[in-house]
Design an enzyme around this catalytic site. Structure first.
Site, PDB file in Angstrom:
ATOM      1  N   LYS A  21       0.816  -1.216   0.000  1.00  0.00           N
ATOM      2  CA  LYS A  21       0.000   0.000   0.000  1.00  0.00           C
ATOM      3  C   LYS A  21       0.853   1.270   0.000  1.00  0.00           C
ATOM      4  O   LYS A  21       0.594   2.192  -0.777  1.00  0.00           O
ATOM      5  CB  LYS A  21      -0.886  -0.055   1.247  1.00  0.00           C
ATOM      6  CG  LYS A  21      -1.894   1.016   1.389  1.00  0.00           C
ATOM      7  CD  LYS A  21      -2.943   0.587   2.420  1.00  0.00           C
ATOM      8  CE  LYS A  21      -2.338   0.130   3.740  1.00  0.00           C
ATOM      9  NZ  LYS A  21      -1.917   1.238   4.611  1.00  0.00           N
ATOM     10  N   ARG A  97      -9.158   3.840   9.269  1.00  0.00           N
ATOM     11  CA  ARG A  97      -9.003   2.450   9.708  1.00  0.00           C
ATOM     12  C   ARG A  97     -10.256   1.937  10.382  1.00  0.00           C
ATOM     13  O   ARG A  97     -10.384   0.746  10.633  1.00  0.00           O
ATOM     14  CB  ARG A  97      -7.844   2.342  10.708  1.00  0.00           C
ATOM     15  CG  ARG A  97      -6.502   2.247  10.051  1.00  0.00           C
ATOM     16  CD  ARG A  97      -5.464   1.853  11.052  1.00  0.00           C
ATOM     17  NE  ARG A  97      -5.622   0.457  11.455  1.00  0.00           N
ATOM     18  CZ  ARG A  97      -4.607  -0.339  11.716  1.00  0.00           C
ATOM     19  NH1 ARG A  97      -3.377   0.116  11.634  1.00  0.00           N
ATOM     20  NH2 ARG A  97      -4.810  -1.578  12.075  1.00  0.00           N
ATOM     21  N   ARG A 177      -1.884  -9.466  13.694  1.00  0.00           N
ATOM     22  CA  ARG A 177      -2.169  -8.142  13.116  1.00  0.00           C
ATOM     23  C   ARG A 177      -3.157  -8.236  11.958  1.00  0.00           C
ATOM     24  O   ARG A 177      -4.006  -7.372  11.805  1.00  0.00           O
ATOM     25  CB  ARG A 177      -0.865  -7.486  12.638  1.00  0.00           C
ATOM     26  CG  ARG A 177       0.036  -7.019  13.779  1.00  0.00           C
ATOM     27  CD  ARG A 177       0.968  -5.912  13.334  1.00  0.00           C
ATOM     28  NE  ARG A 177       1.923  -6.316  12.319  1.00  0.00           N
ATOM     29  CZ  ARG A 177       3.057  -7.003  12.570  1.00  0.00           C
ATOM     30  NH1 ARG A 177       3.359  -7.375  13.789  1.00  0.00           N
ATOM     31  NH2 ARG A 177       3.869  -7.304  11.588  1.00  0.00           N
TER      32      ARG A 177
END
Ligand code: ZN
Length: 227
Positions: A21, A97, A177
């Site tokens: 990204k 997010r 994660r």
């Protein structure tokens, strides 16, 4: 010509860690001459310049905790408000997010809607291999990979330091994660699906190929909406 007809795109890039990204956000922003805003960099800058929001964010980052929504939104709002960025266009990376952050961005962009929220899809196995295979020089920080190790016995080609795996790059840590990312980001994906801004690009392709697809996607969106 009006600023609106010469502007660059307003983009959000979504994707898990290891999806590439950051790299793609940098390339796309350069391509369109707009600012690439990575929340990681924004936080470091804000903390260094000791703004209230920056200092608040630093407390969480130093503990290794996620920065709460309101603090993140404060930092992003400040930076987006500078230099006519909202009108000129931007590429956001690492934000939003959460659903709350996506809604806050929507409000911040009042009258200048987001063009695309692009989800860089990469299968978990690929991300795991990319990150868990990563090795780093403990002295100079040069990155290696189990597929492209240093020439001699995990000794850094650049400085001769010891090359090792970072604690948070183990398969277990990466999986944790990734799971957290899925849980957090699903509502963001759903939000953009509803607003019509959501698009997907296969992030499992070669980096140049991904970049090409991203630009094609942005162009097609602009052709349709800006005559
Ligand atoms: Zn080194």
């Amino acid at each position: 010509m009006s600023a609106e007809s010469t502007r660059g795109p307003r983009l959000v890039l979504l994707g898990k860690q290891g999806a590439g990204k950051g790299t793609q956000a940098t390339r796309v922003a350069e391509h369109y001459g707009v600012d690439h805003m990575s929340t990681g960099d924004l936080f470091r800058d804000a903390a260094a310049s000791e703004t209230d929001a920056g200092l608040a964010a630093k407390v969480y980052m130093d503990r290794g905790d996620l920065v709460p929504d309101e603090t993140v939104i404060g930092v992003v709002a400040q930076v987006l408000g500078e230099d006519d960025r909202i009108a000129r266009g931007f590429v956001l990376d690492g934000f939003p997010r959460t659903r709350r952050q996506a809604e806050a961005l929507h409000d911040l962009l009042d009258g200048y809607p987001l063009d695309l929220a692009i989800d860089l899809d990469v299968p978990t196995e690929i991300v795991l291999h990319r990150i868990a295979g990563r090795r780093v020089c403990t002295q100079c920080g040069t990155l290696y990979h189990i597929d492209s190790p240093p020439k001699e016995n995990w000794t850094c080609d650049v400085c001769g330091g010891k090359v090792a795996q970072r604690d948070d790059d183990t398969e277990e840590a990466v999986m944790r994660r990734l799971e957290l990312y899925e849980i957090e980001t699903l509502p963001v994906i759903q939000f953009y699906r509803r607003t019509g801004a959501l698009a997907h690009v296969d992030g499992g392709l070669e980096s140049d190929e991904v970049f090409k697809k991203l630009v094609e996607l942005v162009e097609s969106r602009f052709d349709r909406e800006i005559p």
